[in-house]
Each structure stands twice: as C-alpha cells, then as structure tokens.
Scaffold this motif. Structure first.
Motif, mmCIF file in Angstrom:
data_model
loop_
_atom_site.group_PDB
_atom_site.id
_atom_site.type_symbol
_atom_site.label_atom_id
_atom_site.label_comp_id
_atom_site.label_asym_id
_atom_site.label_seq_id
_atom_site.Cartn_x
_atom_site.Cartn_y
_atom_site.Cartn_z
ATOM 1 N N SER A 51 43.614 45.490 48.733
ATOM 2 C CA SER A 51 44.097 45.240 50.087
ATOM 3 C C SER A 51 43.804 43.805 50.517
ATOM 4 C CB SER A 51 43.436 46.218 51.067
ATOM 5 O OG SER A 51 42.025 46.048 51.044
ATOM 6 N N ALA A 52 42.962 43.117 49.757
ATOM 7 C CA ALA A 52 42.639 41.728 50.093
ATOM 8 C C ALA A 52 43.453 40.796 49.213
ATOM 9 C CB ALA A 52 41.146 41.480 49.899
ATOM 10 N N PRO A 53 44.221 39.887 49.789
ATOM 11 C CA PRO A 53 45.098 39.029 48.986
ATOM 12 C C PRO A 53 44.383 37.879 48.309
ATOM 13 C CG PRO A 53 45.308 38.467 51.288
ATOM 14 C CD PRO A 53 44.374 39.648 51.229
ATOM 15 N N ASP A 54 43.095 37.718 48.569
ATOM 16 C CA ASP A 54 42.449 36.488 48.109
ATOM 17 C C ASP A 54 41.596 36.680 46.867
ATOM 18 O OD1 ASP A 54 39.464 36.274 50.212
ATOM 19 O OD2 ASP A 54 40.497 38.005 49.363
ATOM 20 N N TRP A 55 41.771 37.779 46.130
ATOM 21 C CA TRP A 55 41.030 37.937 44.888
ATOM 22 C C TRP A 55 41.656 37.106 43.779
ATOM 23 C CZ3 TRP A 55 36.423 40.141 44.117
ATOM 24 C CH2 TRP A 55 35.926 41.028 45.087
ATOM 25 N N ARG A 56 40.813 36.487 42.963
ATOM 26 C CA ARG A 56 41.324 35.737 41.817
ATOM 27 C C ARG A 56 40.344 35.843 40.650
ATOM 28 N NH1 ARG A 56 40.861 29.277 42.683
ATOM 29 N NH2 ARG A 56 41.334 29.350 40.446
ATOM 30 N N PRO A 57 40.866 35.916 39.426
ATOM 31 C CA PRO A 57 39.986 35.881 38.265
ATOM 32 C C PRO A 57 39.678 34.436 37.875
ATOM 33 C CG PRO A 57 42.219 36.517 37.622
ATOM 34 C CD PRO A 57 42.260 36.167 39.076
ATOM 35 N N VAL A 58 38.423 34.177 37.595
ATOM 36 C CA VAL A 58 38.002 32.879 37.085
ATOM 37 C C VAL A 58 37.542 33.091 35.644
ATOM 38 C CG1 VAL A 58 36.436 30.930 37.362
ATOM 39 C CG2 VAL A 58 37.289 32.142 39.384
ATOM 40 N N LEU A 59 38.221 32.441 34.711
ATOM 41 C CA LEU A 59 37.911 32.592 33.297
ATOM 42 C C LEU A 59 36.767 31.670 32.894
ATOM 43 C CD1 LEU A 59 41.551 32.575 31.880
ATOM 44 C CD2 LEU A 59 40.033 34.554 32.051
ATOM 45 N N LEU A 60 35.914 32.162 31.991
ATOM 46 C CA LEU A 60 34.824 31.364 31.441
ATOM 47 C C LEU A 60 34.705 31.647 29.946
ATOM 48 C CD1 LEU A 60 33.487 32.917 34.276
ATOM 49 C CD2 LEU A 60 31.987 30.969 33.954
ATOM 50 N N SER A 61 33.937 30.797 29.270
ATOM 51 C CA SER A 61 33.587 31.041 27.879
ATOM 52 C C SER A 61 32.284 31.827 27.821
ATOM 53 C CB SER A 61 33.391 29.717 27.133
ATOM 54 O OG SER A 61 34.566 28.937 27.152
ATOM 55 N N GLY A 62 32.204 32.743 26.857
ATOM 56 C CA GLY A 62 30.947 33.439 26.638
ATOM 57 C C GLY A 62 31.075 34.941 26.709
ATOM 58 N N SER A 63 29.944 35.603 26.638
ATOM 59 C CA SER A 63 29.872 37.061 26.693
ATOM 60 C C SER A 63 29.893 37.539 28.141
ATOM 61 C CB SER A 63 28.579 37.530 26.033
ATOM 62 O OG SER A 63 27.465 37.100 26.798
ATOM 63 N N GLY A 64 29.846 38.851 28.317
ATOM 64 C CA GLY A 64 29.755 39.394 29.667
ATOM 65 C C GLY A 64 28.530 38.899 30.409
ATOM 66 N N THR A 65 27.434 38.689 29.677
ATOM 67 C CA THR A 65 26.222 38.168 30.308
ATOM 68 C C THR A 65 26.444 36.770 30.858
ATOM 69 O OG1 THR A 65 24.866 39.515 28.825
ATOM 70 C CG2 THR A 65 23.762 37.715 29.961
ATOM 71 N N ALA A 199 35.593 35.388 25.523
ATOM 72 C CA ALA A 199 36.063 35.091 26.881
ATOM 73 C C ALA A 199 35.479 36.109 27.857
ATOM 74 C CB ALA A 199 37.584 35.119 26.949
ATOM 75 N N CYS A 200 35.147 35.643 29.037
ATOM 76 C CA CYS A 200 34.682 36.525 30.100
ATOM 77 C C CYS A 200 35.279 36.026 31.407
ATOM 78 C CB CYS A 200 33.161 36.560 30.151
ATOM 79 S SG CYS A 200 32.372 34.954 30.449
ATOM 80 N N LEU A 201 35.021 36.731 32.482
ATOM 81 C CA LEU A 201 35.616 36.355 33.760
ATOM 82 C C LEU A 201 34.779 36.863 34.913
ATOM 83 C CD1 LEU A 201 38.096 38.871 35.079
ATOM 84 C CD2 LEU A 201 37.658 38.994 32.621
ATOM 85 N N VAL A 202 34.981 36.257 36.047
ATOM 86 C CA VAL A 202 34.458 36.763 37.318
ATOM 87 C C VAL A 202 35.634 36.932 38.251
ATOM 88 C CG1 VAL A 202 32.958 36.333 39.289
ATOM 89 C CG2 VAL A 202 32.215 35.638 36.996
ATOM 90 N N MET A 203 35.843 38.168 38.718
ATOM 91 C CA MET A 203 36.810 38.404 39.793
ATOM 92 C C MET A 203 36.133 38.002 41.091
ATOM 93 S SD MET A 203 39.822 39.566 38.863
ATOM 94 C CE MET A 203 40.463 40.452 40.279
ATOM 95 N N LEU A 204 36.765 37.105 41.807
ATOM 96 C CA LEU A 204 36.094 36.424 42.905
ATOM 97 C C LEU A 204 37.014 36.345 44.116
ATOM 98 C CD1 LEU A 204 33.567 34.610 43.642
ATOM 99 C CD2 LEU A 204 34.878 32.693 42.756
ATOM 100 N N ARG A 205 36.459 36.598 45.293
ATOM 101 C CA ARG A 205 37.219 36.337 46.516
ATOM 102 C C ARG A 205 37.384 34.827 46.687
ATOM 103 N NH1 ARG A 205 37.967 40.731 49.965
ATOM 104 N NH2 ARG A 205 36.483 42.452 49.679
ATOM 105 N N GLU A 206 38.609 34.416 46.987
ATOM 106 C CA GLU A 206 38.848 32.988 47.241
ATOM 107 C C GLU A 206 37.893 32.473 48.310
ATOM 108 O OE1 GLU A 206 40.811 30.734 45.988
ATOM 109 O OE2 GLU A 206 42.510 31.694 45.008
#
Length: 358
Positions: A51-65, A199-206
């Motif tokens: 319901s929130a339009p401002d979510w975005r995935p930020v990609l990073l290198s590495g494991s889930g940790t 590859a890992c990521l953080v789903m993040l509110r803008e």
C-alpha cells in the motif's frame, strides 16, 4: 550425481537459472549491465504488492548477512537505540552486528525453541527510548516463523522503526509491507528467490533514505551509497554480475509461476508430504508445525540415531539435509523445501526417507 539441497540455502537451481548465470560476460560499466540491474530492481520491487508506493529494493554484493549489516549500520542513527529480539542464532547475530558498529542496544533473549514473549517486548517498548527494533522473520535455527505483523503493531504504537531480517522468508512468506513501522527488510538471492549466492538486497522505504547514517559506518555496506548509484544507473563497486544474471532469470521464473503466494503453497505441499512420511516412520517435529515456516522444518533425532549417520545415508540417495545448530545439533535435524524440487524429486525423497528411517 545431482544432489537435491534440503538445507536453508543455497538451493538446487533450475536449468534456466543455472544457464543464465554463465550466459554471457558483462562489464559492469556498460549499458547492458545497467539494463540488467534495472530489470532486477524492477522485478524485485514487483514481487509484493504494497500500500506504500515508496518501497524500493537496493542491491548489494554479499550474503544475506551483508544485507543485514548494511541495514543495521546504515539505518540506526548514532544517537539511536536498538532493541533486538533473539530466539535463535540469527537474532543473536543482529545483536552482534549492533555491537560491532558501536550501536547502543538491548536484547530480549528467548530460548532458541521458544516463540517471542510479546508481553516482554511491549513492556520494553512502553519504557521508551528505543528508536529501532530488529528481529528475524523466519528463524532458521528451528524453522520458526515469528509473528512480525504483531511486532510491527507494537513498534507503531511506540514510535519505533522495525528492521526485519527476511533473509529466509522473502519471496515465499507474507511480509507486512503495509505496516507503518516497517522501514526495511533484508533478503538474499540464494534462498526463496532461487538464485545463486553473491547478491543480496534491502527492501527499503524511500523515505528512510534521508535518514541513513552520515558519515557512514561502512564504505562497502552504505545503503545510501548503493541506492544513490543505482538510481542513476551506476554502481559504487564491482557488483556480483553473474549472480545478478541468475537472479534476473530466477525472479522472472517466480513471477511466471504465479508469485510468492504460489511458491508458498508449493513449499507447504512439499513440507507437508515430508512431515507425513516422517510421522509414519516415527520421526517427530521438533517444534509445532503450525509455528513453522513453509520454507524449513526441524525434526527430532530418533532415539539411538545421530545426525551424521542420517546425513550420510540420505546423501547416498542424493539428498542433503541440515544439522541442528549449537546444542541443538544433538537433538534435531532440519529439512528445507526451497529450490527447484520437482514432484519426481519429492517421490524419490519420500522413498529415501522410508529407507533411512524405516
């Protein structure tokens, strides 16, 4: 022999994902790479309707940790105070990450087999002083699925931002993206998304980007830096190109199959079949199946049996299961149903279980 991996990541891959990982060579400064990066970001962002339009995935290198460390180090301010919920190895890891980065924090520790005591959590939050809460959604130590929606409500009532470890649930379990308190969740390519490690990521509110720590606590794990570069088709460091090639195909396969709800139903069916067979063979679940994730379940070691012999016997049939962690290694073993596991693979697995435990 092709081994079917029944451990909680990395997973057995589809042929499409395996081929995609080595399909081409890409320079990470060429437009073809940034087209790939954009596709992966767009695909990941479309997995969960929010319901929130401002979510975005930020990609990073590495494991889930790596994603967890980036999330905690980048989003808890220097004057902030963190409350960590622990009921397994990965909750305790969140506390360790906070300590390494000098973040003031407290932990509510539970037995590894126990669920969260939300009354204790409420008392701690009611006491005030916590800017953020960090917790694990699917605690793979036991396979327990923690009630994050309830936790998000407690956080909202006390003005605390929730940072969620969704490393072993993103792509297969419901996540409370519409909860106002949730500001970020960490995930990885090589679990429920069925990609390869790297590859890992953080789903993040803008809206959370403006609150990233300055100066950053880390160079390579600065979420703000990765997000800023990706927003202008760039990358701050050499990215895991082959992992992103595989993830691009893996996300495409997930969406083509019907999305995370269909994947969850598939996992549930596989897990239920394993549980029924083991029950018939006298092997009991270690925690209540109703409190377990669809991704992984833990089982008590039968009397007179040890994990090493069970592991080796199943491996001879082509299946790799997982030991318990810490003191639980002498009490239980774990079976995950992530990855490219066909109905034929399931039939072979059930026969193998009957042979090993029968």
């Amino acid at each position: 022999m092709r081994y079917i991996l029944l451990n909680p990541g990395p997973v057995s891959l589809s042929e499409g994902v395996r081929r995609a990982a080595v399909a081409t060579d890409l320079c990470h400064r060429e437009p073809e790479y940034f087209d790939l990066q954009d596709r992966v970001v767009q695909g990941l962002g479309s997995l969960y309707a929010t319901s929130a339009p401002d979510w975005r995935p930020v990609l990073l290198s590495g494991s889930g940790t790596s994603a967890l460390e980036a999330m905690v180090a980048s989003l808890v301010p220097r004057e902030g105070r963190l409350l960590v919920l622990e009921n397994g190895v990965y909750g305790e890891r969140l506390s360790r990450l906070a300590g390494i980065h000098g973040i003031e924090h407290d932990a509510i520790a539970h037995d590894w087999v126990a669920g969260w005591d939300l009354e204790r959590v409420k008392e701690a939050l009611d006491g005030g002083g916590y800017s953020h809460v960090a917790a694990v959604h699917h605690e793979t130590t036991t396979g327990r699925l923690n009630p994050v929606a309830d936790l998000a409500s407690l956080c909202a009532a006390n003005g605390a931002a929730l940072l969620l470890d969704a490393v072993s649930s993103f792509g297969a379990e419901a996540l409370p993206f519409d909860a106002p308190a949730l500001v970020a969740c960490a995930a990885t390519a090589n679990k429920c998304l069925h990609g390869i490690p790297g590859a890992c990521l953080v789903m993040l509110r803008e809206s959370a980007l403006k609150d990233t720590v300055e100066p950053p606590r880390s160079l390579t794990l600065d979420l703000g830096l990765w997000a800023e570069h990706q927003s202008r088709r760039s990358t701050p460091f050499t990215p895991p190109v082959n992992s992103l090639l595989a993830l691009d195909r893996a996300v495409e396969e997930l969406l083509e199959s019907g999305g995370w709800r269909v994947r969850r139903a598939r996992y549930q069916r596989l897990a239920a079949a394993v549980a029924r067979t083991l029950d018939e063979l006298g092997v009991q679940p270690y925690i209540d199946p109703a409190e377990s994730s669809c991704v992984l379940r833990s089982y008590s070691l039968p009397r007179g049996r040890d994990y090493a012999s069970i592991h080796q016997a199943l491996k001879r049939h082509g299946f790799v299961v997982y030991a318990g962690q810490g003191d639980l290694s002498a009490k239980m073993f774990r079976v995950s149903t992530m990855g490219d596991i066909s109905d034929y693979d399931l039939a072979r697995l059930l026969a193998a279980l009957s042979d090993v435990f029968g």
